[in-house]
Design a protein around this motif. Structure first.
Motif, PDB file in Angstrom:
ATOM      1  N   TYR A   1       0.847  -1.187   0.000  1.00  0.00           N
ATOM      2  CA  TYR A   1       0.000   0.000   0.000  1.00  0.00           C
ATOM      3  C   TYR A   1       0.889   1.244   0.000  1.00  0.00           C
ATOM      4  CZ  TYR A   1      -3.674  -3.253   1.376  1.00  0.00           C
ATOM      5  OH  TYR A   1      -4.556  -4.310   1.416  1.00  0.00           O
TER       6      TYR A   1
ATOM      7  N   TRP B   1     -14.421   3.031  -2.398  1.00  0.00           N
ATOM      8  CA  TRP B   1     -13.719   2.408  -1.277  1.00  0.00           C
ATOM      9  C   TRP B   1     -13.994   0.907  -1.365  1.00  0.00           C
ATOM     10  CZ3 TRP B   1     -10.911   5.733   1.871  1.00  0.00           C
ATOM     11  CH2 TRP B   1     -11.161   7.091   1.670  1.00  0.00           C
TER      12      TRP B   1
ATOM     13  N   LYS C   1     -12.789   5.854   5.329  1.00  0.00           N
ATOM     14  CA  LYS C   1     -11.330   5.747   5.438  1.00  0.00           C
ATOM     15  C   LYS C   1     -10.935   4.927   6.659  1.00  0.00           C
ATOM     16  CE  LYS C   1      -7.121   8.541   5.542  1.00  0.00           C
ATOM     17  NZ  LYS C   1      -6.578   9.939   5.535  1.00  0.00           N
TER      18      LYS C   1
ATOM     19  N   GLY D   1      -8.595  -2.330   3.464  1.00  0.00           N
ATOM     20  CA  GLY D   1      -9.201  -2.106   2.160  1.00  0.00           C
ATOM     21  C   GLY D   1      -8.341  -1.189   1.312  1.00  0.00           C
ATOM     22  N   SER D   2      -8.942  -0.610   0.290  1.00  0.00           N
ATOM     23  CA  SER D   2      -8.196   0.296  -0.579  1.00  0.00           C
ATOM     24  C   SER D   2      -9.138   1.340  -1.155  1.00  0.00           C
ATOM     25  CB  SER D   2      -7.511  -0.477  -1.713  1.00  0.00           C
ATOM     26  OG  SER D   2      -8.484  -0.973  -2.622  1.00  0.00           O
ATOM     27  N   TYR D   3      -8.543   2.432  -1.649  1.00  0.00           N
ATOM     28  CA  TYR D   3      -9.315   3.488  -2.287  1.00  0.00           C
ATOM     29  C   TYR D   3      -8.915   3.590  -3.743  1.00  0.00           C
ATOM     30  CZ  TYR D   3     -11.095   8.114  -3.503  1.00  0.00           C
ATOM     31  OH  TYR D   3     -11.749   9.145  -4.131  1.00  0.00           O
TER      32      TYR D   3
ATOM     33  N   TYR E   1     -13.517  -3.113  -0.192  1.00  0.00           N
ATOM     34  CA  TYR E   1     -13.279  -3.960   0.979  1.00  0.00           C
ATOM     35  C   TYR E   1     -13.419  -5.423   0.564  1.00  0.00           C
ATOM     36  CZ  TYR E   1     -14.516   0.566   3.023  1.00  0.00           C
ATOM     37  OH  TYR E   1     -14.586   1.903   3.302  1.00  0.00           O
TER      38      TYR E   1
ATOM     39  N   LYS F   1     -11.472   1.420   5.910  1.00  0.00           N
ATOM     40  CA  LYS F   1     -10.395   0.936   5.031  1.00  0.00           C
ATOM     41  C   LYS F   1      -9.182   0.513   5.854  1.00  0.00           C
ATOM     42  CE  LYS F   1      -7.684   3.898   3.026  1.00  0.00           C
ATOM     43  NZ  LYS F   1      -6.312   3.498   3.446  1.00  0.00           N
TER      44      LYS F   1
END
Length: 291
Positions: free
Chosen positions: A115, A271, A254, A262-264, A273, A257
């Protein structure tokens, strides 16, 4: 076969010359996981031996390279990556905020999930097994950046593993790695119109749909504190959430996340998940829903 390497108490690869003699090495066999001792006498060649006195295990070079590569990237928290396809950026060292080994994302389990600035980068270590069409199609569907590092050439030489030479190959050799996704425009234009692949992907999709008796995804609409939320749950279990910009709601997504790894995705302002946390996200949205 002489065992020159083993795993220490932290499950990291160690060489015989770098550990204490006997059981004080606190090591286990790389192959079978049994306790080993370090035999470092004055006559015979130094080596690891099973504490049970059983015959030495065969150490598979492919497995050794694969594990060592993951260790090196995790320890360095970064590596040199080639320029992103279709971008003006040059090859450079990427420093990651966090790296997770063997973390499952839907139906795939990348070697490493890194990340950086809220974006997900998948890292695959290839020695004899490379990314196939099915995994590539999945990456394209999720639009996840993925780099593949090809270490197959190292099987043909006598470079010691672990070693500084191998470490340099893993972290710095720009020639042995490529972006699997995104795809460069040149590769996209030269990509064959392979109907066989299309049929195979279609058959897999149909079988999955028949198995689950549902569409490839399911859409949900929520309203929370006057803010509209759109969520899409994919057949893989991934949940993608979009909402009208609102600082409070964005902060909530956020935090989720960070909680669920998770990620954006900036392109879609979504978003994302993955299981098992994606089920928690969906349940929370249902409980907060005002519709």
């Amino acid at each position: 076969m002489t065992m020159k390497i083993a795993l220490d108490e932290n499950n990291r690869i160690v060489k015989i010359e770098n550990v204490n003699r006997g059981l004080a090495c606190n090591c286990t066999c790389f192959t079978c996981g049994e306790t080993v001792l370090a035999r470092k006498g004055d006559i015979k060649e130094h080596h690891f031996a099973h504490a049970s006195n059983k015959e030495s295990c065969f150490i598979n070079t492919e497995s050794l390279l694969h594990k060592y590569a993951k260790e090196v990237v995790l320890e360095s928290m970064g590596l040199i990556l080639p320029a992103l396809p279709n971008h003006d950026l040059e090859a450079a060292w990427w420093t990651f905020d966090r790296i997770l080994p063997e973390f499952k994302l839907g139906v795939i389990r990348p070697d490493l999930v890194a990340y950086v600035d809220g974006e997900t980068i998948l890292i695959e270590i290839a020695v004899t097994h490379f990314i196939d069409h099915k995994k590539l199609n999945y990456l394209e569907m999720l639009q996840l950046k993925c780099i593949e590092i090809d270490l197959s050439s190292l099987l043909k030489n006598d470079i010691e593993v672990p070693s500084e030479a191998i470490k340099k190959e893993i972290l710095e050799n720009i020639e042995n790695r490529k972006w699997v996704y995104p795809i460069s425009l040149d590769n996209l234009l030269n990509k064959p119109n392979d109907d066989t692949v299309k049929v195979e992907v279609l058959e897999v999709s149909i079988k999955q749909e028949q198995k689950n008796n549902q569409a490839p995804w399911q859409d949900y609409k929520f309203r929370i504190k006057g803010i509209n939320f759109n969520a899409r749950k994919f057949s893989s279990g991934m949940v993608s959430v979009n909402c009208t910009f609102n600082p409070e709601m964005i902060q909530m997504l956020k935090e989720w996340k960070n909680e669920g790894r998770g990620s954006y995705q900036p392109k879609y302002k979504s978003w994302n998940y993955w299981l098992p946390f994606s089920e928690t996200v969906l349940e929370r949205l249902k409980q907060m829903n005002e519709l």
